[in-house]
Design an enzyme around this catalytic site. Structure first.
Site, PDB file in Angstrom:
ATOM      1  N   GLN A 130     181.188  47.878   0.003  1.00 52.69           N
ATOM      2  CA  GLN A 130     182.741  48.030  -0.386  1.00 52.69           C
ATOM      3  C   GLN A 130     183.243  46.463  -0.596  1.00 52.69           C
ATOM      4  O   GLN A 130     184.175  46.362  -1.298  1.00 52.69           O
ATOM      5  CB  GLN A 130     183.287  48.979   0.590  1.00 52.69           C
ATOM      6  CG  GLN A 130     182.853  50.125   0.298  1.00 52.69           C
ATOM      7  CD  GLN A 130     181.869  50.609   1.171  1.00 52.69           C
ATOM      8  OE1 GLN A 130     180.908  49.692   1.433  1.00 52.69           O
ATOM      9  NE2 GLN A 130     181.869  52.034   1.620  1.00 52.69           N
ATOM     10  N   ASN A 153     186.176  52.194  12.246  1.00 55.90           N
ATOM     11  CA  ASN A 153     186.502  51.524  10.896  1.00 55.90           C
ATOM     12  C   ASN A 153     184.918  51.339  10.413  1.00 55.90           C
ATOM     13  O   ASN A 153     184.028  51.662  11.220  1.00 55.90           O
ATOM     14  CB  ASN A 153     187.192  50.328  11.081  1.00 55.90           C
ATOM     15  CG  ASN A 153     187.522  49.918   9.504  1.00 55.90           C
ATOM     16  OD1 ASN A 153     188.047  50.663   8.852  1.00 55.90           O
ATOM     17  ND2 ASN A 153     187.227  48.584   9.442  1.00 55.90           N
ATOM     18  N   LYS A 154     184.908  51.026   9.275  1.00 60.24           N
ATOM     19  CA  LYS A 154     183.569  50.858   8.514  1.00 60.24           C
ATOM     20  C   LYS A 154     182.562  50.044   9.507  1.00 60.24           C
ATOM     21  O   LYS A 154     183.073  49.241  10.262  1.00 60.24           O
ATOM     22  CB  LYS A 154     183.768  49.819   7.360  1.00 60.24           C
ATOM     23  CG  LYS A 154     182.543  49.566   6.766  1.00 60.24           C
ATOM     24  CD  LYS A 154     181.700  50.743   6.025  1.00 60.24           C
ATOM     25  CE  LYS A 154     182.451  51.889   5.488  1.00 60.24           C
ATOM     26  NZ  LYS A 154     181.673  52.962   5.245  1.00 60.24           N
ATOM     27  N   ARG A 206     187.760  56.969  -1.794  1.00 61.26           N
ATOM     28  CA  ARG A 206     187.414  56.734  -0.668  1.00 61.26           C
ATOM     29  C   ARG A 206     188.481  55.899   0.039  1.00 61.26           C
ATOM     30  O   ARG A 206     189.463  55.410  -0.399  1.00 61.26           O
ATOM     31  CB  ARG A 206     186.118  55.815  -0.666  1.00 61.26           C
ATOM     32  CG  ARG A 206     185.981  54.794  -1.701  1.00 61.26           C
ATOM     33  CD  ARG A 206     185.036  53.656  -1.133  1.00 61.26           C
ATOM     34  NE  ARG A 206     185.497  53.009   0.047  1.00 61.26           N
ATOM     35  CZ  ARG A 206     186.777  52.012   0.169  1.00 61.26           C
ATOM     36  NH1 ARG A 206     187.412  51.803  -1.338  1.00 61.26           N
ATOM     37  NH2 ARG A 206     186.875  51.160   1.113  1.00 61.26           N
ATOM     38  N   GLY A 207     188.276  55.428   1.401  1.00 54.60           N
ATOM     39  CA  GLY A 207     189.331  54.698   2.051  1.00 54.60           C
ATOM     40  C   GLY A 207     190.552  55.759   2.626  1.00 54.60           C
ATOM     41  O   GLY A 207     190.738  56.582   2.084  1.00 54.60           O
ATOM     42  N   ASP A 253     189.603  53.969  10.099  1.00 52.35           N
ATOM     43  CA  ASP A 253     189.662  55.576   9.664  1.00 52.35           C
ATOM     44  C   ASP A 253     190.064  56.469  10.583  1.00 52.35           C
ATOM     45  O   ASP A 253     190.695  57.534  10.454  1.00 52.35           O
ATOM     46  CB  ASP A 253     188.355  55.758   9.469  1.00 52.35           C
ATOM     47  CG  ASP A 253     187.947  55.167   7.886  1.00 52.35           C
ATOM     48  OD1 ASP A 253     187.484  54.017   8.030  1.00 52.35           O
ATOM     49  OD2 ASP A 253     187.869  55.893   7.019  1.00 52.35           O
ATOM     50  N   ARG A 281     184.490  64.784   4.467  1.00 55.10           N
ATOM     51  CA  ARG A 281     184.101  63.549   5.476  1.00 55.10           C
ATOM     52  C   ARG A 281     184.645  63.888   6.763  1.00 55.10           C
ATOM     53  O   ARG A 281     185.946  64.014   6.733  1.00 55.10           O
ATOM     54  CB  ARG A 281     184.398  62.185   4.757  1.00 55.10           C
ATOM     55  CG  ARG A 281     183.486  62.107   3.655  1.00 55.10           C
ATOM     56  CD  ARG A 281     184.009  60.510   2.849  1.00 55.10           C
ATOM     57  NE  ARG A 281     183.204  59.629   3.477  1.00 55.10           N
ATOM     58  CZ  ARG A 281     183.364  58.137   3.429  1.00 55.10           C
ATOM     59  NH1 ARG A 281     184.303  57.744   2.771  1.00 55.10           N
ATOM     60  NH2 ARG A 281     182.756  57.463   4.166  1.00 55.10           N
TER      61      ARG A 281
HETATM   62  C1  LIG Z   1     192.301  51.334   4.612  1.00 58.30           C
HETATM   63  S1  LIG Z   1     190.966  51.556   4.487  1.00 58.30           S
HETATM   64  C2  LIG Z   1     190.461  51.515   6.186  1.00 58.30           C
HETATM   65  C3  LIG Z   1     189.195  52.381   6.088  1.00 58.30           C
HETATM   66  O1  LIG Z   1     189.322  53.405   5.577  1.00 58.30           O
HETATM   67  C4  LIG Z   1     188.085  51.331   5.483  1.00 58.30           C
HETATM   68  O2  LIG Z   1     188.214  50.012   6.067  1.00 58.30           O
HETATM   69  C5  LIG Z   1     186.899  52.014   5.444  1.00 58.30           C
HETATM   70  O3  LIG Z   1     186.189  51.617   6.586  1.00 58.30           O
HETATM   71  C6  LIG Z   1     186.516  52.897   4.333  1.00 58.30           C
HETATM   72  O4  LIG Z   1     185.185  53.511   4.634  1.00 58.30           O
HETATM   73  P1  LIG Z   1     184.599  54.251   3.362  1.00 58.30           P
HETATM   74  O5  LIG Z   1     183.300  54.956   3.642  1.00 58.30           O
HETATM   75  O6  LIG Z   1     184.390  53.120   2.067  1.00 58.30           O
HETATM   76  O7  LIG Z   1     185.640  55.383   2.995  1.00 58.30           O
END
Ligand SMILES: CSC[C@@H](O)[C@@H](O)C(=O)COP(=O)(O)O
Length: 382
Positions: A212, A263-264, A64-65, A253, A98
């Site tokens: 996370q 972002n998250k 992920r990320g 993202d 995703r």
């Molecule tokens: C450098 S990572 C930036 C984002 O990908 C991170 O903050 C995030 O939102 C990740 O979400 P995830 O759902 O865990 O993939």
């Protein structure tokens, strides 16, 4: 197909295991992932031998990320190619695994174009597979280099905004070496501040519902030896009110052409809090996260996750037998519906700066982001 390699469950041991690696055992090439759903309790590797296994790993957040999704997607195309599967199908499935992190599509397309360029030019599939793998390796390397450069630019910005040092930084989700070929995005900046002796504390939002922050950022912060404290997401307001936050650092993202940042989920409320309390809200992301083809925040597709992630508490590494849909412990009446977007969108006017490997954009405007993308393409081409 995915197999598992299990390692010692000692969560105090610095792992040093990369989030992802390509291996070529005698049975054939594989993509090995550190299964992030099992951290911090145990270090288990998932071994993917085909693209469907990787798609499943992406959907379940084993990998992920945003930056790492790009690298994984590129290797997934290479995996399909070297193992003789249908590469076009694999690329389509990986790209749509995703929807929000644009890096996934960027990585998949890069390896896929390298493959297609050879095949469409009449080259043999083995050479095409080699081209896809070379593209994935190059992206992996570039991501590590970008991470190092973002850390330099980000630390310089923190020092400029807060010349005295002693930074107290609040971060959300997980943005360290678990999301990157290097040390990550926002977390890499905090790490640079720590190494320079200028980080007083990293405040780590737990990041409901999948934790996370608690599971992964706290794990990385502990390994690095920095001073960190975990808080529930809804404790952030009182922390700002107490004057305990000097800056917010988050990843992204997707950054739309107008500077809106997906972002998250939970990032946007932090940006609102930061603005009210006159604290900089800083986004750290590689240029590949800027998507000029998405005009604005409203055009960003936000992934909706299953409701059971909210209605149940799940320690993902410890499934509870007999529980409802997600295998966790129910915390809401059975049948409760949940709103569970994986991301939210912060408008550009709340973003103090976007830190990339090519430099810092502040204020965040359409023109400045377009210039950054143009500059980055020139650097890549030359
Ligand atoms: C450098 S990572 C930036 C984002 O990908 C991170 O903050 C995030 O939102 C990740 O979400 P995830 O759902 O865990 O993939």
């Amino acid at each position: 197909m995915a197999d598992q390699y299990a390692h010692s469950g000692d969560n105090k041991r610095p792992t040093g295991m990369p989030a992802l690696r390509w291996e070529e055992p005698p049975e054939g090439p594989v993509l090995v992932l550190l299964d992030q759903t099992r951290l911090p309790a145990e270090e288990v590797e998932l071994v993917c031998t085909d693209a469907p296994a990787l798609v499943e790993a992406i959907r379940s957040l084993a990998v992920r990320g945003a930056p790492l999704l790009g690298v994984a997607g590129a290797y997934g195309v290479a995996l399909a190619a070297v193992r003789g599967y249908d590469v076009d199908d694999a690329a389509a499935a990986l790209e749509s695994a995703r929807p929000t992190a644009v890096n996934l599509a960027v990585g998949v397309r890069r390896a896929h174009s390298a493959y297609r360029a050879v095949v469409d030019g009449g080259g043999d599939p083995r050479r095409a597979a080699g081209a896809a793998l070379a593209a994935a390796r190059q992206l992996h390397q570039e991501d590590a280099e970008a991470s190092a450069r973002m850390a330099v630019h980000g630390l310089a910005l923190l020092d400029e905004l807060m010349p005295g040092g002693g930074h107290r930084i609040l971060t959300h989700c997980n943005t360290g070496s678990l999301v990157s070929g290097g040390e990550g995005t926002a977390f890499a900046v905090a790490l640079a501040a720590h190494r320079a002796g200028r980080l007083r504390r990293l405040w780590v939002d737990e990041t409901r519902p999948l934790l996370q922050g608690a599971r992964l950022t706290a794990y990385e912060a502990a390994r690095s030896g920095m001073a960190y404290t975990l808080l529930t997401d809804n404790a952030a307001g009182s922390l700002f009110a107490a004057g305990e936050v000097d800056a917010v650092l988050v990843g992204a993202d997707r950054i739309a052409a107008d500077g809106s940042v997906a972002n998250k989920v939970g990032s946007y409320p932090l940006a609102v809090l930061a603005r009210y309390h006159h604290v900089p809200f800083i986004v750290v992301a590689p240029v590949t996260t800027v998507d000029p083809s998405t005009p604005d925040g409203a055009s960003i597709e936000v992934e909706q996750r299953p409701g059971h992630e909210v209605t149940e508490i799940t320690a993902p590494q410890v499934p509870v037998a007999g529980a409802e849909a997600g295998g966790g412990i129910p915390v809401a009446p059975l049948g409760t519906t949940a709103y569970n977007p994986a991301f939210d969108v912060t408008p550009p006017e709340l973003v103090t700066a976007v830190v990339t490997e090519e430099g810092v954009v502040s204020p965040v405007t359409t023109e400045a982001l377009a210039a950054l993308c143009a500059r980055s393409r020139q650097v890549t081409i030359s």
